[in-house]
Write an enzyme that holds these catalytic residues in place. Structure first.
Site, short mmCIF file in Angstrom:
data_model
loop_
_atom_site.label_atom_id
_atom_site.label_comp_id
_atom_site.label_asym_id
_atom_site.label_seq_id
_atom_site.Cartn_x
_atom_site.Cartn_y
_atom_site.Cartn_z
N GLY A 187 -60.42 13.57 -9.44
CA GLY A 187 -60.91 13.35 -8.08
C GLY A 187 -62.41 13.18 -8.07
O GLY A 187 -62.97 12.59 -8.99
N GLY A 188 -63.06 13.73 -7.07
CA GLY A 188 -64.51 13.56 -6.97
C GLY A 188 -65.28 14.67 -7.68
O GLY A 188 -66.51 14.68 -7.63
N GLN A 226 -31.98 16.57 -19.48
CA GLN A 226 -32.93 17.37 -18.70
C GLN A 226 -33.08 16.98 -17.24
O GLN A 226 -33.14 17.84 -16.36
CB GLN A 226 -34.31 17.33 -19.38
CG GLN A 226 -35.32 18.22 -18.69
CD GLN A 226 -36.66 18.38 -19.39
OE1 GLN A 226 -37.60 18.84 -18.78
NE2 GLN A 226 -36.79 18.02 -20.65
N GLU A 258 -37.41 10.74 -21.58
CA GLU A 258 -38.71 11.18 -21.07
C GLU A 258 -39.89 10.24 -21.38
O GLU A 258 -40.54 9.72 -20.49
CB GLU A 258 -38.99 12.57 -21.67
CG GLU A 258 -40.36 13.12 -21.44
CD GLU A 258 -40.61 13.48 -20.00
OE1 GLU A 258 -39.84 14.26 -19.46
OE2 GLU A 258 -41.59 12.98 -19.42
N ASP A 305 -38.56 13.62 -16.92
CA ASP A 305 -37.30 14.36 -16.81
C ASP A 305 -37.29 15.35 -15.64
O ASP A 305 -36.72 15.09 -14.60
CB ASP A 305 -37.01 15.10 -18.11
CG ASP A 305 -36.52 14.17 -19.21
OD1 ASP A 305 -36.14 13.04 -18.89
OD2 ASP A 305 -36.52 14.58 -20.38
N1 COA Z 1 -15.40 12.97 -20.20
C1 COA Z 1 -15.28 11.74 -20.75
N2 COA Z 1 -16.32 10.92 -20.94
C2 COA Z 1 -17.53 11.36 -20.56
C3 COA Z 1 -17.73 12.61 -19.97
C4 COA Z 1 -16.59 13.44 -19.80
N3 COA Z 1 -16.69 14.65 -19.25
N4 COA Z 1 -19.03 12.76 -19.72
C5 COA Z 1 -19.64 11.63 -20.11
N5 COA Z 1 -18.75 10.78 -20.63
C6 COA Z 1 -18.99 9.45 -21.17
C7 COA Z 1 -19.53 8.48 -20.15
O1 COA Z 1 -18.52 8.03 -19.32
C8 COA Z 1 -20.09 7.41 -21.08
O2 COA Z 1 -19.05 6.58 -21.52
P1 COA Z 1 -19.14 4.96 -21.62
O3 COA Z 1 -20.52 4.63 -22.10
O4 COA Z 1 -18.06 4.65 -22.61
O5 COA Z 1 -18.86 4.41 -20.29
C9 COA Z 1 -20.54 8.21 -22.30
O6 COA Z 1 -20.00 9.50 -22.14
C10 COA Z 1 -22.01 8.33 -22.55
O7 COA Z 1 -22.79 8.28 -21.41
P2 COA Z 1 -24.37 7.98 -21.46
O8 COA Z 1 -24.94 8.65 -20.28
O9 COA Z 1 -24.65 6.52 -21.54
O10 COA Z 1 -24.85 8.76 -22.77
P3 COA Z 1 -25.88 8.40 -23.93
O11 COA Z 1 -25.95 9.60 -24.77
O12 COA Z 1 -25.57 7.12 -24.61
O13 COA Z 1 -27.28 8.18 -23.17
C11 COA Z 1 -29.13 8.79 -21.78
C12 COA Z 1 -28.07 9.27 -22.79
C13 COA Z 1 -29.83 10.04 -21.30
C14 COA Z 1 -30.13 7.86 -22.47
C15 COA Z 1 -28.43 8.06 -20.61
O14 COA Z 1 -27.48 8.92 -20.06
C16 COA Z 1 -29.37 7.60 -19.52
O15 COA Z 1 -30.12 6.65 -19.65
N6 COA Z 1 -29.32 8.30 -18.37
C17 COA Z 1 -30.10 7.91 -17.20
C18 COA Z 1 -31.54 8.34 -17.31
C19 COA Z 1 -31.65 9.76 -17.71
O16 COA Z 1 -31.23 10.65 -16.99
N7 COA Z 1 -32.28 10.01 -18.87
C20 COA Z 1 -32.38 11.31 -19.46
C21 COA Z 1 -33.39 12.07 -18.90
S1 COA Z 1 -33.36 13.70 -19.54
#
Ligand code: COA
Length: 416
Positions: free
Chosen positions: A248-249, A17, A140, A169
């Site tokens: 607020g107030g 998000q 979030e 988010d």
């Molecule tokens: N092709 C190949 N690999 C891809 C890709 C693509 N097009 N797009 C993503 N990936 C890979 C990434 O390189 C990563 O690989 P690695 O961990 O082996 O290096 C993997 O996909 C997963 O990435 P990640 O973002 O860590 O996913 P996750 O599902 O484990 O975590 C979150 C999800 C949201 C918790 C994490 O992305 C995060 O903390 N983001 C920052 C804060 C954030 O935006 N939170 C969400 C708010 S909505």
């Protein structure tokens, strides 16, 4: 008429998000936003909480309108080559991967700069660089807890509570959009790109600044006069949860209206604005309170504010929330009905203003989404359907200069 961000090319390497909310906003305003997604899977929200079989979930469609979708496996050599070309061809890259993911993919900030010194790299992370928790993945509610929202939300005798509003988010995405537009503006002067980083914790805290105000006042005074705990309750040394008190107030509270026993949203928010005391008394048919020294100053009302709210609830007992607002608005009292999502979905004013928009999607059919909350006098925002997974892969690759044979080979190698 051309859109303000027309000509700005954005690589949308975002998911869930926070990032998508940012890039959707920029797409509405005319940027060419290319969503880069993993082949065969795409943004995880395409699948989350689906209500129509085989159609993208509303979670995805409501955050990815007006974009193009390119599937690309950026862990393959061919995928990296395409991403390299995209970086050389674009103005902004937005990402919200877990910490270090972009570096592990081989696209460090230094490398990106060497490919395109004008590139603006915009990132969302849970915590800011150098923070003790910088390695954490964050969603979030984690951000709401870390940013001070949860400890200050809810009722004083209940646990910390998260808000339904996406403070961690979408709010972070809006901060990032402001950062990107600022960097684009600076680039006009310097010709250089830069890194723009926003953390979810910081963005939540930015919206909770009045609670940091209150902590300092509490440290100094030992009480907070606008909280329900004053003057009859106890304060500890941390800002308490204040229920539905006005921040607020102006004291305010959520008050029951006719039908509250069966309708969970038969309530209004009522604000006792200090200088509007006389009109409030007139609206409530309580003229004797206007000049009564026990009531006619905010200070005098403080210790009986909940008695006053109880009196107003009594007045509201035979009025629906809409009838009550129709009376109170004549007296210029800041108030509003507590609206359910059903009421919001069907509100003709929100439809007319383009805040709630109906969009037609090739697989999902018609659905509602939230349109631009920013209204311009000279820009019309048209919300179009979110792209299907990989809908624009061939088109984008061709624009990058790949031949049909090369594109077919990439499909065969499952790089796109
Ligand atoms: N092709 C190949 N690999 C891809 C890709 C693509 N097009 N797009 C993503 N990936 C890979 C990434 O390189 C990563 O690989 P690695 O961990 O082996 O290096 C993997 O996909 C997963 O990435 P990640 O973002 O860590 O996913 P996750 O599902 O484990 O975590 C979150 C999800 C949201 C918790 C994490 O992305 C995060 O903390 N983001 C920052 C804060 C954030 O935006 N939170 C969400 C708010 S909505």
């Amino acid at each position: 008429m051309s859109k303000p961000l027309e000509g700005i090319k954005i690589i949308d390497f975002t998911h869930v998000q926070a990032g998508p909310a940012c890039t959707q906003l920029l797409a509405w305003f005319g940027a060419d936003v290319i969503k880069v997604e993993r082949p065969g899977a795409g943004d995880v929200t395409r699948n989350q909480l689906r209500h129509v079989k085989d159609a993208d979930a509303l979670y995805f469609t409501m955050l990815n309108s007006n974009k193009r979708s390119l599937t690309l496996d950026t862990k393959t050599a061919q995928g990296k080559e395409v991403l390299t070309k995209l970086i050389q061809d674009s103005d902004v890259m937005v990402e919200n991967f877990g910490p270090g993911a972009l570096d592990r993919m081989g696209f460090t900030w230094e490398h990106i700069q060497s490919l395109n010194p004008g590139m603006i790299l915009a990132s969302v992370k849970g915590f800011s660089e150098g923070h003790a928790y910088e390695d954490l993945k964050v969603y979030e509610n984690v951000a709401q807890c870390a940013g001070g929202a949860a400890s200050t939300t809810g009722f004083w005798d209940g646990p910390p509570t998260v808000s339904a509003a996406a403070l961690g988010d979408s709010n972070t995405g809006m901060h990032l959009a402001i950062g990107i537009l600022t960097a684009l503006h600076q680039k006009i002067k310097t010709g250089k790109g830069q890194k723009v980083a926003v953390s979810m914790q910081d963005s939540v805290l930015n919206l909770c600044r009045v609670k940091l105000r209150d902590q300092q006042r509490l440290d100094a005074l030992g009480y907070l006069e606008e909280y329900p705990q004053y003057p009859h309750g106890e304060f500890s040394d941390v800002v308490p949860r204040g229920g539905n008190a006005g921040g607020g107030g102006q004291p305010g509270w959520v008050l029951k209206c006719k039908g509250w026993e069966t309708d969970p949203n038969a309530y209004i928010y009522f604000t006792v604005q200090g200088h509007a005391w006389a009109p409030i008394c007139k609206a409530l048919n309580k003229p004797e309170w206007i000049d009564d020294p026990a009531y006619n100053t905010a200070e005098a009302r403080q210790d009986k504010i909940f008695d006053i709210f109880a009196f107003i609830e009594n007045w509201l007992a035979d009025k629906t929330k809409f009838e009550a607002i129709d009376i109170l608005r004549k007296f210029d009292i800041p108030c509003a009905p507590v609206l359910s999502m059903k009421e919001i979905a069907n509100d003709p004013s929100l439809r007319a203003s383009g805040t709630v928009v109906e969009v037609d999607h090739p697989k999902l059919g018609k659905y509602l989404t939230v349109g631009s909350p920013i209204k311009f006098s000279d820009v019309t925002v048209e919300v179009t359907a979110s792209p299907l997974l990989g809908q624009h892969t061939n088109e984008v690759l061709a624009q990058l200069g790949y031949s049909q044979e090369e594109i077919s080979a990439m499909h065969d190698a499952k790089a796109v």
